[in-house]
Design a protein around this motif. Structure first.
Motif, PDB file in Angstrom:
ATOM      1  N   GLY A  12       0.825  -1.204   0.000  1.00 18.38           N
ATOM      2  CA  GLY A  12       0.000   0.000   0.000  1.00 18.38           C
ATOM      3  C   GLY A  12       0.857   1.251   0.000  1.00 18.38           C
ATOM      4  N   MET A  13       0.203   2.398   0.256  1.00 22.68           N
ATOM      5  CA  MET A  13       0.922   3.663   0.183  1.00 22.68           C
ATOM      6  C   MET A  13       2.015   3.733   1.259  1.00 22.68           C
ATOM      7  N   ARG A  87      -5.042   2.421  -2.266  1.00 22.92           N
ATOM      8  CA  ARG A  87      -3.890   3.332  -2.095  1.00 22.92           C
ATOM      9  C   ARG A  87      -3.881   3.992  -0.722  1.00 22.92           C
TER      10      ARG A  87
END
Ligand SMILES: Cc1cc2nc3c(=O)[nH]c(=O)nc-3n(C[C@H](O)[C@H](O)[C@H](O)COP(=O)(O)OP(=O)(O)OC[C@H]3O[C@@H](n4cnc5c(N)ncnc54)[C@H](O)[C@@H]3O)c2cc1C
Length: 356
Positions: A12-13, A87
């Motif tokens: 993920g981010m 995200r």
């Protein structure tokens, strides 16, 4: 979609960085994932911490889900996919918490791999645990071959492996093992076990109608959606229900023998069995007690954290799903959505005073 990084188990981010988030969610079961997705869709940055090496929680290890009798993997798989691809969600797998608390930066969580995540709110979605079957040693779990817990049976069915060395012809389910007892387990009803035993009894009977399947119970409690219908179907299909927990599981002539009293007919029974399945109670995991202590969350009467909706007695710390007590998957999902809304309100409007 960015998959979890094999090296540091992060996806993920902001991968690979510790850091500042809006919310830290602890527990990647259905509740933790649902809350994370809901908050991410509202634009919040979420760090989702899971101690095992995969998302999905208990539901990810089960076979068939009540009441629709769908494969659990059909429900969990797409949800895991969405979480890993979002995200706004940073997933941290295989992450054991070493320290948790509050400082000037807000809430912080430190992990044994040296990472530190902070957020303005924390959601605890760590689920629950089963009472160890050894709490009732006379049922022989771990001592006698062919004695297993309901969860172990579910996991075997889910993995497609054989249930035992021989094809089991006679299967006995024992309800309320370590539940509804003051001395050897938990005093409350664990709420899910009757329907789960009936579900598995029915599946085993459907697979082979010639099988002898018996459920030994104190009371049958099938209060959830579609559960009473399943109970009726199980009786129609020939699953036998006997009121009265056994006093002993022993062996005779190479087979298991379940001995007890039918408390309706006031007759003793001796049931030969190839498989004995113990429906163990559900309890607050000891590791949760540590979290509750460090976060200064008060305990309710059943040992689970005291909750006012999703709020706890600690400001900015919320609960989602079965960490509050036994609940099925649809309820855990609904509960996590409600929790996400409470957290969103907390982030946007600031803390509210918890009220009973
Ligand atoms: C035998 C059995 C059969 C069932 N069958 C059904 C069924 O047919 N239908 C149905 O609707 N429900 C069923 N259930 C209930 C279902 O499993 C739960 O409703 C569901 O798993 C609850 O999800 P959860 O996210 O609250 O908790 P969990 O699924 O328990 O997830 C909690 C997650 O938190 C993680 N965790 C725990 N502590 C920490 C920590 N300190 N740090 C980081 N991560 C942590 C765990 O590893 C886990 O991944 C069954 C339950 C059992 C026991």
């Amino acid at each position: 979609m960015k998959p979890a990084d094999d090296k540091d188990n992060v996806s993920g981010m902001g991968c690979g960085e510790g850091g500042r988030n809006d919310i830290v969610v602890i527990g990647g079961g259905i509740a933790g994932m649902t809350a994370s997705l809901a908050l991410a869709s509202l634009g919040h940055k979420v760090a989702l911490i899971e101690k095992s090496d995969k998302l999905g929680g208990r539901a990810g290890r089960l076979g068939t889900m009540l009441p629709q009798m769908l494969r659990c993997s059909e429900i969990i798989g797409p949800m895991v996919f969405r979480v890993l691809g979002d995200r706004n969600i940073k997933v941290l797998l295989s992450s054991e918490i070493s320290s948790i608390g509050r400082d000037d930066s807000g809430h912080f969580v430190e992990m044994d791999n040296g990472r530190r995540e902070t957020g303005s709110a924390i959601i605890i979605a760590t689920g629950l645990d089963t009472v160890p079957a050894g709490a009732v040693p006379e049922y022989g779990h771990g001592l006698r071959k062919g004695v297993m817990t309901l969860e172990e049976l579910e996991e075997r069915i889910a993995s497609g492996g054989p249930l035992s060395d021989e094809v089991p012809r006679a299967i006995v389910f024992v309800q309320c093992v370590g539940s509804r007892t003051e001395r050897r387990g938990v005093p409350y009803c664990s709420a899910l076990c009757c329907a789960n035993a009936i579900k598995n009894a029915l599946l085993l009977k459907r697979e082979d109608p010639g099988r002898d399947v018996t459920v030994l119970y104190i009371d049958i409690r099938t209060t959830g959606k579609g559960q009473e219908e399943l109970y009726r179907e199980a009786r129609r299909s020939g699953v036998r229900f006997i009121r009265g927990q056994p006093s002993l599981v022993t062996e005779r002539e190479g087979r298991l023998l379940v001995c007890g009293e039918n408390t309706l007919l006031r007759e003793l029974y001796e049931l030969p069995a190839d498989l004995v399945v113990l429906a163990t109670g559900l309890r607050q995991p000891p590791s949760n007690l540590l979290l509750m202590d460090e976060l200064e969350i008060a305990e309710g009467t059943t040992g689970f954290p005291l909750a006012f909706g999703s709020h706890t007695t600690a400001e900015g710390v919320f609960l989602a799903g079965s960490v509050k007590g036994p609940m099925d998957m649809p309820t855990a999902e609904r509960d996590a959505r409600a929790c996400a809304l409470d957290v969103h309100e907390h982030l946007v409007k600031g803390p509210r005073t918890a009220s009973p």
